[in-house]
Design a protein around this motif. Structure first.
Motif, PDB file in Angstrom:
ATOM      1  N   GLU A 259     -39.272  29.633  31.361  1.00  0.00           N
ATOM      2  CA  GLU A 259     -38.102  30.001  30.569  1.00  0.00           C
ATOM      3  C   GLU A 259     -36.828  29.279  31.055  1.00  0.00           C
ATOM      4  OE1 GLU A 259     -37.910  31.262  27.811  1.00  0.00           O
ATOM      5  OE2 GLU A 259     -35.839  31.930  27.593  1.00  0.00           O
ATOM      6  N   THR A 260     -36.631  29.247  32.368  1.00  0.00           N
ATOM      7  CA  THR A 260     -35.420  28.595  32.875  1.00  0.00           C
ATOM      8  C   THR A 260     -35.440  27.102  32.534  1.00  0.00           C
ATOM      9  OG1 THR A 260     -35.407  30.233  34.642  1.00  0.00           O
ATOM     10  CG2 THR A 260     -33.904  28.388  34.891  1.00  0.00           C
ATOM     11  N   ASN A 261     -36.617  26.484  32.668  1.00  0.00           N
ATOM     12  CA  ASN A 261     -36.737  25.063  32.281  1.00  0.00           C
ATOM     13  C   ASN A 261     -36.360  24.861  30.817  1.00  0.00           C
ATOM     14  OD1 ASN A 261     -37.635  24.374  34.784  1.00  0.00           O
ATOM     15  ND2 ASN A 261     -39.800  24.238  34.214  1.00  0.00           N
TER      16      ASN A 261
ATOM     17  N   VAL B  29     -36.567  40.043  40.029  1.00  0.00           N
ATOM     18  CA  VAL B  29     -37.467  39.128  39.330  1.00  0.00           C
ATOM     19  C   VAL B  29     -36.755  37.866  38.849  1.00  0.00           C
ATOM     20  CG1 VAL B  29     -39.173  40.809  38.558  1.00  0.00           C
ATOM     21  CG2 VAL B  29     -37.182  40.369  37.142  1.00  0.00           C
ATOM     22  N   SER B  30     -37.575  36.823  38.650  1.00  0.00           N
ATOM     23  CA  SER B  30     -37.129  35.582  38.016  1.00  0.00           C
ATOM     24  C   SER B  30     -37.314  35.721  36.510  1.00  0.00           C
ATOM     25  CB  SER B  30     -38.002  34.406  38.436  1.00  0.00           C
ATOM     26  OG  SER B  30     -38.049  34.263  39.800  1.00  0.00           O
ATOM     27  N   ALA B  31     -36.938  34.680  35.821  1.00  0.00           N
ATOM     28  CA  ALA B  31     -37.221  34.594  34.391  1.00  0.00           C
ATOM     29  C   ALA B  31     -38.721  34.358  34.194  1.00  0.00           C
ATOM     30  CB  ALA B  31     -36.437  33.438  33.792  1.00  0.00           C
ATOM     31  N   MET B  32     -39.235  34.668  33.027  1.00  0.00           N
ATOM     32  CA  MET B  32     -40.645  34.417  32.725  1.00  0.00           C
ATOM     33  C   MET B  32     -40.937  32.925  32.899  1.00  0.00           C
ATOM     34  SD  MET B  32     -40.974  36.938  29.409  1.00  0.00           S
ATOM     35  CE  MET B  32     -42.755  36.900  29.156  1.00  0.00           C
TER      36      MET B  32
ATOM     37  N   GLY C 229     -32.374  33.965  31.126  1.00  0.00           N
ATOM     38  CA  GLY C 229     -33.821  34.209  31.257  1.00  0.00           C
ATOM     39  C   GLY C 229     -34.131  35.503  31.989  1.00  0.00           C
ATOM     40  N   GLU C 230     -33.386  35.780  33.028  1.00  0.00           N
ATOM     41  CA  GLU C 230     -33.637  36.963  33.851  1.00  0.00           C
ATOM     42  C   GLU C 230     -33.272  38.256  33.123  1.00  0.00           C
ATOM     43  OE1 GLU C 230     -32.986  34.052  35.195  1.00  0.00           O
ATOM     44  OE2 GLU C 230     -34.369  33.907  36.887  1.00  0.00           O
ATOM     45  N   GLN C 231     -32.364  38.162  32.174  1.00  0.00           N
ATOM     46  CA  GLN C 231     -31.986  39.381  31.446  1.00  0.00           C
ATOM     47  C   GLN C 231     -33.191  39.942  30.692  1.00  0.00           C
ATOM     48  OE1 GLN C 231     -28.271  39.407  29.407  1.00  0.00           O
ATOM     49  NE2 GLN C 231     -28.725  41.261  28.267  1.00  0.00           N
TER      50      GLN C 231
ATOM     51  N   GLY D  67     -28.666  28.257  41.962  1.00  0.00           N
ATOM     52  CA  GLY D  67     -29.490  27.068  42.165  1.00  0.00           C
ATOM     53  C   GLY D  67     -30.938  27.394  41.865  1.00  0.00           C
ATOM     54  N   ARG D  68     -31.710  26.384  41.419  1.00  0.00           N
ATOM     55  CA  ARG D  68     -33.103  26.614  41.024  1.00  0.00           C
ATOM     56  C   ARG D  68     -33.880  27.258  42.170  1.00  0.00           C
ATOM     57  NH1 ARG D  68     -34.937  24.510  36.333  1.00  0.00           N
ATOM     58  NH2 ARG D  68     -36.320  26.278  36.613  1.00  0.00           N
ATOM     59  N   GLY D  69     -34.697  28.195  41.818  1.00  0.00           N
ATOM     60  CA  GLY D  69     -35.462  28.921  42.840  1.00  0.00           C
ATOM     61  C   GLY D  69     -34.642  30.004  43.516  1.00  0.00           C
ATOM     62  N   GLY D  70     -33.462  30.272  42.982  1.00  0.00           N
ATOM     63  CA  GLY D  70     -32.492  31.135  43.657  1.00  0.00           C
ATOM     64  C   GLY D  70     -32.851  32.611  43.728  1.00  0.00           C
ATOM     65  N   SER D  71     -33.852  33.049  42.980  1.00  0.00           N
ATOM     66  CA  SER D  71     -34.142  34.482  43.049  1.00  0.00           C
ATOM     67  C   SER D  71     -34.754  34.879  44.395  1.00  0.00           C
ATOM     68  CB  SER D  71     -35.014  34.936  41.875  1.00  0.00           C
ATOM     69  OG  SER D  71     -36.113  34.115  41.745  1.00  0.00           O
ATOM     70  N   ASP D  72     -35.339  33.924  45.127  1.00  0.00           N
ATOM     71  CA  ASP D  72     -35.764  34.226  46.508  1.00  0.00           C
ATOM     72  C   ASP D  72     -34.546  34.660  47.314  1.00  0.00           C
ATOM     73  OD1 ASP D  72     -38.333  33.338  45.935  1.00  0.00           O
ATOM     74  OD2 ASP D  72     -37.945  31.306  46.671  1.00  0.00           O
ATOM     75  N   THR D  73     -33.474  33.905  47.126  1.00  0.00           N
ATOM     76  CA  THR D  73     -32.245  34.184  47.869  1.00  0.00           C
ATOM     77  C   THR D  73     -31.632  35.517  47.436  1.00  0.00           C
ATOM     78  OG1 THR D  73     -31.885  31.840  48.155  1.00  0.00           O
ATOM     79  CG2 THR D  73     -29.961  33.246  48.423  1.00  0.00           C
TER      80      THR D  73
ATOM     81  N   GLY E  86     -32.736  38.308  39.461  1.00  0.00           N
ATOM     82  CA  GLY E  86     -32.539  37.324  40.522  1.00  0.00           C
ATOM     83  C   GLY E  86     -31.710  36.166  40.002  1.00  0.00           C
ATOM     84  N   PHE E  87     -31.308  35.257  40.913  1.00  0.00           N
ATOM     85  CA  PHE E  87     -30.773  33.955  40.509  1.00  0.00           C
ATOM     86  C   PHE E  87     -29.325  33.975  40.046  1.00  0.00           C
ATOM     87  CE2 PHE E  87     -31.106  30.608  36.898  1.00  0.00           C
ATOM     88  CZ  PHE E  87     -30.924  29.516  37.734  1.00  0.00           C
ATOM     89  N   GLN E  88     -28.730  35.184  39.892  1.00  0.00           N
ATOM     90  CA  GLN E  88     -27.401  35.193  39.278  1.00  0.00           C
ATOM     91  C   GLN E  88     -26.402  36.072  40.008  1.00  0.00           C
ATOM     92  OE1 GLN E  88     -27.356  38.207  35.796  1.00  0.00           O
ATOM     93  NE2 GLN E  88     -29.184  36.983  35.502  1.00  0.00           N
TER      94      GLN E  88
HETATM   95  N1  ASP Z   1     -35.463  31.409  37.181  1.00  0.00           N
HETATM   96  C1  ASP Z   1     -34.803  30.595  38.178  1.00  0.00           C
HETATM   97  C2  ASP Z   1     -35.473  29.229  38.266  1.00  0.00           C
HETATM   98  O1  ASP Z   1     -36.415  28.965  37.569  1.00  0.00           O
HETATM   99  C3  ASP Z   1     -34.727  31.250  39.492  1.00  0.00           C
HETATM  100  C4  ASP Z   1     -36.039  31.413  40.212  1.00  0.00           C
HETATM  101  O2  ASP Z   1     -37.108  31.301  39.626  1.00  0.00           O
HETATM  102  O3  ASP Z   1     -36.012  31.687  41.406  1.00  0.00           O
HETATM  103  O4  ASP Z   1     -35.033  28.414  39.018  1.00  0.00           O
END
Ligand code: ASP
Ligand code: MG
Length: 413
Positions: free
Chosen positions: A46-48, A40-43, A73-75, A149-155, A135-137
């Motif tokens: 939250e990351t913003n 999962v990503s952060a809520m 955020g992901e924690q 990198g932003r959006g990294g939880s896909d990766t 995700g993301f970390q």
């Molecule tokens: N939480 C991170 C972000 O906002 C990672 C993700 O959402 O994929 O970039």
């Protein structure tokens, strides 16, 4: 027993209610007989918020410490999800990147995954746990926290699916799949049942923001079947996969657009070795990404060079160019930031002719002027005045009959 990796983005875990429905999905998959890993990503938001806190202190912050903050955020979301799963009667365990060792390089804020130690996850799966992964970390060799990198939880999800040799990676998001075009612009846009990795890579780099590009590269490299689907409604979503025969026969799969570019032209560039190197080195040194480049042949000993840069870098690019332009003895720099890029993407272009002709004819029929053209093996892009962008997208969607089912658009060989 099959293993599924599910990934849920920020919107999908944006509230306790949403987290409960993610928990229900994970449990349902387990009850169908799968081993289930959830990333999962952060809520949502939250990351913003965390990034803004960092940027509120100083503009040029220490990236190592940035990663310490934004990984937080992901924690929260993994812990909440594990609690929600257990509250519904199943068993769950959450892990941060460093605990299951997402080993990355040390390029803080955009680290790359090098290896994942899967044994702890496999162990838990054998014992019947649903395993929830941040995700993301990741963590580097020194033991420092990194982010992807932003959006990294896909990766994260795709890398995990590859490492665990999962049967499938399902990316749940707030759209129900990948479309032939942006449905906000083209009302007849259709959800694609399947799309090839290569097409998706082109679309991602052209501005369709469904998946982090790196995740698609990884899925392609490790042949991970990747599904994009909605966490809010039921549906089949879009399957990313290797090319099949049908994809090769339909010529164009999607029309994409991107408003995020600006155009710069250097007029009267002397025609001698080294001038292009001087211009583009200056931009590279300023870490400005150049996309399309066009240089005409010179008849008169001088030529014009036109290229595009991200719109946010336009002003900076003009400033950076002042010195090299003088150095090489060019005449003038002009630019335009109200342009847009519209592209036709399809693996069928590899084996079919006439695609460019159809595209240019359709634009001409609507009186739309083309300012620049660039192509790859599976894509044709044009730059045009931003005010014609939506019209161009609709026109091309029609011209390639993307409102029709792929099976009905097959070109006989
Ligand atoms: N939480 C991170 C972000 O906002 C990672 C993700 O959402 O994929 O970039
Ligand atoms: Mg995302």
């Amino acid at each position: 027993m099959s293993l599924i990796v599910q990934k849920f983005g920020g919107t999908s875990v944006g509230s306790i209610e949403r987290i409960r429905s993610v928990a229900a999905r994970a449990i349902a998959a387990q009850q169908q007989g799968h081993q289930v890993v959830v990333t999962v990503s952060a809520m949502a938001g939250e990351t913003n918020r965390l990034v803004a806190l960092v940027e509120g202190i100083i503009e040029r912050y220490n990236k190592r410490e940035y990663d310490v903050v934004v990984a937080a955020g992901e924690q929260v979301s993994i812990g909440l999800l594990a609690i929600a799963i257990e509250a519904m009667g199943a068993r769950a365990r959450s892990y941060l990147g460093w605990q299951v060792r997402f080993l990355t390089d040390s390029v803080y804020s955009k680290a790359r995954i090098q290896e994942i130690e899967g044994f702890r996850i496999r162990d838990d799966l054998e014992k019947g746990y649903i395993v929830v992964i941040a995700g993301f970390q990741g963590v580097d060799e020194k033991g420092d926290i990194t982010t992807l990198g932003r959006g990294g939880s896909d990766t994260s999800a795709v890398a995990l699916a590859a490492a665990l040799e999962a049967d499938r990676c399902d990316i749940y998001t707030d759209v129900d799949g990948v479309y032939t075009s942006d449905p906000r612009i083209v009302s007849s846009a259709r959800r694609l049942a399947r799309i090839s990795y290569d097409e998706m890579l082109e679309m991602a780099s052209l501005g369709a923001k469904v998946l982090q590009t790196r995740s698609v590269e990884l899925a392609k490299k490790y042949k991970v079947p990747l599904r994009v689907l909605s966490s809010l409604e039921e549906g089949e979503g879009t399957l990313l996969t290797e090319e099949d025969e049908l994809m090769e026969k339909v010529v164009v799969s999607a029309i994409t657009h991107n408003r995020d570019e600006a155009k710069i032209t250097i007029l009267g560039v002397p025609d001698r070795p080294g001038v292009a190197a001087t211009i583009f080195s200056a931009l590279a040194d300023a870490t400005i990404n150049v996309d399309m480049i066009i240089q005409n042949i010179s008849e008169s000993g001088e030529t014009d060079v036109t290229f595009t840069v991200p719109r946010g870098d336009y002003q900076h690019a003009l400033e950076v160019l002042a010195i090299p332009v003088k150095q090489i003895g060019a005449k003038e720099v002009v630019g335009n930031r109200t342009i847009a890029k519209v592209s036709a993407v399809g693996v069928g272009m590899r084996s079919h002719t006439g695609v460019a002709q159809r595209m240019f004819n359709a634009l001409a029929a609507d009186g739309i002027n083309i300012q620049m053209i660039s192509t790859s093996e599976i894509k044709i892009s044009v730059i045009l005045d931003e005010k014609y962008m939506e019209l161009a997208v609709r026109t091309l969607h029609d011209a390639f009959e993307l409102d029709k089912d792929a099976g009905d658009r097959v070109i006989a060989k």
